[in-house]
Design an enzyme around this catalytic site. Structure first.
Site, PDB file in Angstrom:
ATOM      1  N   GLY A  20       0.424  -0.935  -0.664  1.00  0.00           N
ATOM      2  CA  GLY A  20       0.432   0.292   0.482  1.00  0.00           C
ATOM      3  C   GLY A  20       0.724   0.801  -0.042  1.00  0.00           C
ATOM      4  N   ILE A  97      -8.680  -8.662 -11.407  1.00  0.00           N
ATOM      5  CA  ILE A  97      -8.719  -8.919 -12.652  1.00  0.00           C
ATOM      6  C   ILE A  97     -10.066  -8.731 -12.211  1.00  0.00           C
ATOM      7  CG2 ILE A  97      -9.359  -8.986 -14.395  1.00  0.00           C
ATOM      8  CD1 ILE A  97      -6.939 -10.511 -14.612  1.00  0.00           C
ATOM      9  N   ASN A 112      -5.406   3.028 -13.064  1.00  0.00           N
ATOM     10  CA  ASN A 112      -4.337   2.065 -12.555  1.00  0.00           C
ATOM     11  C   ASN A 112      -2.649   2.283 -12.598  1.00  0.00           C
ATOM     12  OD1 ASN A 112      -3.886  -0.678 -11.479  1.00  0.00           O
ATOM     13  ND2 ASN A 112      -2.819  -1.001 -13.520  1.00  0.00           N
ATOM     14  N   HIS A 114       0.845   0.698 -13.192  1.00  0.00           N
ATOM     15  CA  HIS A 114       2.196  -0.258 -13.015  1.00  0.00           C
ATOM     16  C   HIS A 114       3.248  -0.130 -13.643  1.00  0.00           C
ATOM     17  CE1 HIS A 114       1.812  -4.536 -14.820  1.00  0.00           C
ATOM     18  NE2 HIS A 114       3.239  -3.954 -16.120  1.00  0.00           N
ATOM     19  N   GLU A 179       6.837   5.568  -8.444  1.00  0.00           N
ATOM     20  CA  GLU A 179       5.078   5.493  -9.339  1.00  0.00           C
ATOM     21  C   GLU A 179       4.523   6.873  -7.829  1.00  0.00           C
ATOM     22  OE1 GLU A 179       4.252   1.597  -8.199  1.00  0.00           O
ATOM     23  OE2 GLU A 179       5.763   1.120  -9.400  1.00  0.00           O
TER      24      GLU A 179
HETATM   25  C1  GRF Z   1       3.576  -0.807  -7.487  1.00  0.00           C
HETATM   26  O1  GRF Z   1       4.862  -1.470  -8.281  1.00  0.00           O
HETATM   27  C2  GRF Z   1       2.518  -1.616  -8.443  1.00  0.00           C
HETATM   28  O2  GRF Z   1       2.599  -0.153  -9.860  1.00  0.00           O
HETATM   29  C3  GRF Z   1       1.927  -2.920  -8.535  1.00  0.00           C
HETATM   30  O3  GRF Z   1       1.950  -3.325  -7.817  1.00  0.00           O
HETATM   31  C4  GRF Z   1       2.853  -2.255  -6.520  1.00  0.00           C
HETATM   32  C5  GRF Z   1       2.080  -2.072  -5.135  1.00  0.00           C
HETATM   33  O4  GRF Z   1       2.704  -2.174  -4.877  1.00  0.00           O
HETATM   34  N1  GRF Z   1       0.694  -2.717  -9.317  1.00  0.00           N
HETATM   35  P1  GRF Z   1       2.318  -0.909  -3.241  1.00  0.00           P
HETATM   36  O5  GRF Z   1       1.318  -1.797  -2.552  1.00  0.00           O
HETATM   37  O6  GRF Z   1       1.528   0.253  -3.288  1.00  0.00           O
HETATM   38  O7  GRF Z   1       3.056  -0.052  -2.099  1.00  0.00           O
END
Ligand code: GRF
Length: 193
Positions: A20, A97, A112, A114, A179
């Site tokens: 998270g 999904i 989303n 990724h 991210e």
């Molecule tokens: C992230 O790398 C995201 O891109 C992928 O899953 C991971 C989740 O990380 N879909 P977190 O739970 O937000 O730390």
């Protein structure tokens, strides 16, 4: 996307399955003056997800649904989200999904993140595959969710250079740090801010 009314923020749910850290970055962002969204709900398919602890820290409601019977879980979820006036969904490390039917109900309102430069490396184990292919760059992508996995319209991407010494873990960490910045930026872009 258009803001619903006046200065009301768009009520958003974040779906997680694990750590998270993206949820945390979104929750922090939602507290800033410039945020067009508020995070009002956390959903997880995994009751052990560490990220569920942010519900308490940020005073956000949460719900865990096991998704063993997808249709049943999704129907429950749809009614909970409706009751809580949720208008937008941010998937953040959510490992299930969603069905076509569910996505249709939130058409154009599910985002989303990724950990690759989509359309390259859809699906799981991205860093491992990227390193195996000796790519020079990887990165992360925020995109709209459609019925095909990791295939909706791209909103924003951030490129990350891969060094010779990078491992799956070091690359993963570098990308995750990006991210956390990219998701809020992508949300601002969705709202033309
Ligand atoms: C992230 O790398 C995201 O891109 C992928 O899953 C991971 C989740 O990380 N879909 P977190 O739970 O937000 O730390």
């Amino acid at each position: 996307m258009v803001l619903s009314t006046g200065d009301n923020r768009v009520r958003t749910a974040v779906f997680i399955s694990g750590t998270g850290s993206n949820l945390k970055s979104l929750a922090k962002f939602s507290k800033t003056k410039i945020s067009p969204i508020s995070i009002n709900f956390i959903v997880s398919n995994n009751y052990k997800a560490k990220g569920l602890n942010y519900a308490k820290e940020f005073k956000i409601k949460k719900k865990v649904l096991n998704f063993k019977n997808k249709k049943l879980s999704e129907n429950k979820l749809l009614s909970i989200l409706k009751k809580n006036n949720i208008e937008m969904i941010c998937l953040a490390g959510f490992m299930k999904i969603l069905s076509k039917n569910f996505i249709k109900k939130f058409k154009g309102k599910i985002l989303n993140i990724h950990p690759s430069l989509l359309p390259k490396y859809k699906g799981l184990n991205t860093h491992q595959r990227v390193l195996k292919n000796k790519e020079k760059y990887s990165g992360c992508t925020v995109h709209f969710v459609n019925a095909r996995l990791d295939s909706g319209k791209i909103i924003l991407q951030k490129k990350v250079r891969i060094l010779k010494k990078d491992t799956e873990s070091s690359l993963g960490k570098k990308i995750l740090a990006q991210e956390h910045k990219l998701y809020p930026k992508a949300i601002l872009k969705v709202f033309n801010l």
